[in-house]
Scaffold this active site. Structure first.
Site, mmCIF file in Angstrom:
data_model
loop_
_atom_site.group_PDB
_atom_site.id
_atom_site.type_symbol
_atom_site.label_atom_id
_atom_site.label_comp_id
_atom_site.label_asym_id
_atom_site.label_seq_id
_atom_site.Cartn_x
_atom_site.Cartn_y
_atom_site.Cartn_z
ATOM 1 N N HIS A 115 0.779 -1.031 0.053
ATOM 2 C CA HIS A 115 0.078 0.101 0.183
ATOM 3 C C HIS A 115 0.998 1.219 0.016
ATOM 4 O O HIS A 115 0.252 2.237 0.077
ATOM 5 C CB HIS A 115 -0.982 -0.042 1.060
ATOM 6 C CG HIS A 115 -1.911 1.066 1.011
ATOM 7 N ND1 HIS A 115 -2.299 1.932 2.077
ATOM 8 C CD2 HIS A 115 -3.111 0.855 0.272
ATOM 9 C CE1 HIS A 115 -3.411 2.567 1.552
ATOM 10 N NE2 HIS A 115 -4.051 1.954 0.639
ATOM 11 N N LYS A 117 3.146 4.419 -1.355
ATOM 12 C CA LYS A 117 3.455 5.111 -2.094
ATOM 13 C C LYS A 117 4.449 6.084 -2.335
ATOM 14 O O LYS A 117 4.844 7.045 -1.636
ATOM 15 C CB LYS A 117 2.270 6.251 -2.330
ATOM 16 C CG LYS A 117 0.793 5.529 -2.850
ATOM 17 C CD LYS A 117 -0.090 5.103 -1.804
ATOM 18 C CE LYS A 117 -1.437 4.665 -2.277
ATOM 19 N NZ LYS A 117 -2.036 3.822 -0.815
ATOM 20 N N ASP A 122 16.898 9.666 -9.081
ATOM 21 C CA ASP A 122 18.193 9.771 -8.871
ATOM 22 C C ASP A 122 19.016 10.020 -7.560
ATOM 23 O O ASP A 122 19.903 10.343 -7.436
ATOM 24 C CB ASP A 122 18.491 11.331 -9.730
ATOM 25 C CG ASP A 122 18.727 10.845 -11.287
ATOM 26 O OD1 ASP A 122 18.677 9.771 -11.404
ATOM 27 O OD2 ASP A 122 18.294 11.958 -11.785
ATOM 28 N N HIS A 289 -9.229 10.967 1.025
ATOM 29 C CA HIS A 289 -8.267 9.806 1.121
ATOM 30 C C HIS A 289 -7.020 10.077 1.812
ATOM 31 O O HIS A 289 -5.992 9.243 1.688
ATOM 32 C CB HIS A 289 -8.179 9.519 -0.406
ATOM 33 C CG HIS A 289 -7.421 8.347 -0.725
ATOM 34 N ND1 HIS A 289 -6.251 8.055 -1.083
ATOM 35 C CD2 HIS A 289 -8.015 6.985 -0.807
ATOM 36 C CE1 HIS A 289 -5.949 6.676 -1.341
ATOM 37 N NE2 HIS A 289 -7.067 5.859 -1.162
ATOM 38 N N LYS A 291 -4.048 10.649 4.691
ATOM 39 C CA LYS A 291 -3.479 10.094 5.911
ATOM 40 C C LYS A 291 -2.523 11.099 6.253
ATOM 41 O O LYS A 291 -1.199 10.938 6.089
ATOM 42 C CB LYS A 291 -2.675 8.750 5.369
ATOM 43 C CG LYS A 291 -3.529 7.638 4.658
ATOM 44 C CD LYS A 291 -3.547 7.898 3.335
ATOM 45 C CE LYS A 291 -4.137 6.873 2.563
ATOM 46 N NZ LYS A 291 -5.685 6.459 2.682
ATOM 47 N N ASP A 296 0.833 19.511 18.223
ATOM 48 C CA ASP A 296 1.325 20.679 18.932
ATOM 49 C C ASP A 296 1.841 21.460 17.455
ATOM 50 O O ASP A 296 0.976 21.660 16.417
ATOM 51 C CB ASP A 296 2.195 20.316 19.574
ATOM 52 C CG ASP A 296 1.872 19.580 21.026
ATOM 53 O OD1 ASP A 296 0.961 19.823 21.359
ATOM 54 O OD2 ASP A 296 2.701 19.048 21.774
#
Length: 398
Positions: A115, A117, A122, A289, A291, A296
């Site tokens: 899952h 991404k 380089d 979608h 996350k 603080d």
């Protein structure tokens, strides 16, 4: 091949909101590549975004750039043969994580998915996100386009991100060793960053532990925007503890869900969360979608991990944990604007309205979250295989 990471100082980090900022930045980086491109993603669709990715990769391949693309065997099960063949003919290496045969036409490999991404170019520029290569991450163009986040990073932390991608590739004996070419790892900014890559061997709780440490240390504010919110019992408990000691805790959750059942699970926890003094806001403009979270005025995280059992205990996930005042403030301002303009506040009346099953589901949820890590331990993790994507696949429109 386990990789242990430490906090790295001297990084520059840039927040990218939604696919309309993420995709052009990634494609521009790919077009400047001279040596190597590493990509991991859950989904590639052969739509306008997938075609733009393919075009950028073909240009890079023509410059003799080494390109390694790893997709998930479940999420990208339907990528058509023509798309794969064109990239492979150009010299792009394509792999599927844990591909499985279908049973009665249905995908069977539901759990322990890739899952993450990740994009690394380089060894100099890296991206961590929750964004797949698909047009449904363009909310500016499509009503059901997803609201999501990414970061673009330069600095010493890129070496760790590349090491995580390399470790996965090296699980396939057929993959040639990646060269240790010279890269710039000098100070690029002021952000201190930790790479956390959850796996099913030595780093099963790394992302969960970082969330818990941050929540426990919170003194003023916690803002979490998470698509599939059904957190571990430990995170659930710590959020309540933080609110009870006076921390302002705000949750931004799905109000226009892409998977309705996920909202039902989240909403089963609302009464407890509200009783603890936690603010709940459902984002209604697009499917959420993201996350992303802040604690603080310095700590933030962006990545692929939802706060649900699949991400916390089963999937391969990647998040960056970042100490940077400027980024924290930028995320805070953005999420505050979402709350003010695009969210509905959940009240105790709304939380309990019309659902006779909510109270018993709350009890079941409590015990499920408390015991799920142990239950996962009863079922040993299989050893997923990283395999080259074959051209002979069922053609199906994405």
């Amino acid at each position: 091949m386990p990789v242990n990471f430490k906090w790295q100082e001297g990084n520059h980090v840039e927040l990218l909101i939604n696919g309309n900022q993420f995709f052009p930045s990634v494609f521009d980086a790919i077009r400047t590549a001279s040596q190597e491109i590493l990509i991991e993603t859950f989904i590639i669709f052969n739509d306008e975004v997938g075609k733009a990715l393919k075009d950028a990769l073909l240009e890079a391949a023509a410059r003799q750039v080494r390109i390694e693309v790893t997709v998930d065997g479940y999420g990208t099960a339907d990528l058509d043969a023509g798309y794969i063949a064109e990239l492979k003919a150009a010299g792009v290496h394509l792999y599927a994580y844990d591909p499985r045969p279908r049973w009665l036409g249905m995908r069977t490999n539901l759990f322990r998915r890739l899952h993450r991404k990740i994009v690394v170019v380089d060894g100099e520029i890296a991206y961590i996100s929750g964004i797949n290569f698909a047009a449904d991450h363009l909310p500016d163009k499509y009503p059901m386009g997803k609201q999501d986040y990414a970061v673009r990073i330069c600095g010493p932390i890129v070496k760790d991100i590349r090491a995580a991608a390399k470790a996965l590739l090296m699980e396939n004996p057929a993959v040639q060793e990646l060269p240790e070419f010279e890269t710039t790892t000098s100070t690029a900014g002021e952000a201190e960053i930790l790479m956390a890559a959850r796996d099913n061997t030595n780093h099963r709780t790394d992302i969960e532990e970082q969330y818990i440490l941050a929540i426990r240390s919170a003194t003023t504010r916690i803002v979490i925007a998470n698509a599939y919110f059904f957190p571990s019992y430990r995170i659930w408990r710590e959020l309540g503890n933080a609110a009870r000691r006076g921390v302002k805790v705000s949750l931004i959750l799905q109000g226009r869900p892409d998977k309705p059942w996920t909202r039902q699970l989240s909403s089963s926890l609302y009464s407890y969360l509200l009783d603890a003094g936690i603010g709940i806001f459902e984002y209604t403009e697009h499917p959420l979608h993201g996350k992303i979270a802040i604690v603080d005025h310095e700590w933030s995280t962006v990545g692929s991990s939802n706060l649900d059992p699949l991400s916390l205990y089963l999937n391969l996930e990647a998040n960056l944990f970042i100490r940077d005042v400027k980024l924290n403030q930028e995320i805070h301002e953005h999420l505050t604007e979402l709350i003010d303009k695009n969210c509905q506040k959940i009240t105790p009346k709304k939380a309990g309205k019309g659902h006779w099953w909510r109270a018993p589901l709350m009890v079941v949820s409590f015990h499920f979250l408390r015991h799920f890590p142990t239950m996962v331990g009863w079922h040993p993790a299989h050893a997923p295989k990283l395999k080259s994507l074959p051209v002979e696949r069922t053609k199906k429109k994405a």
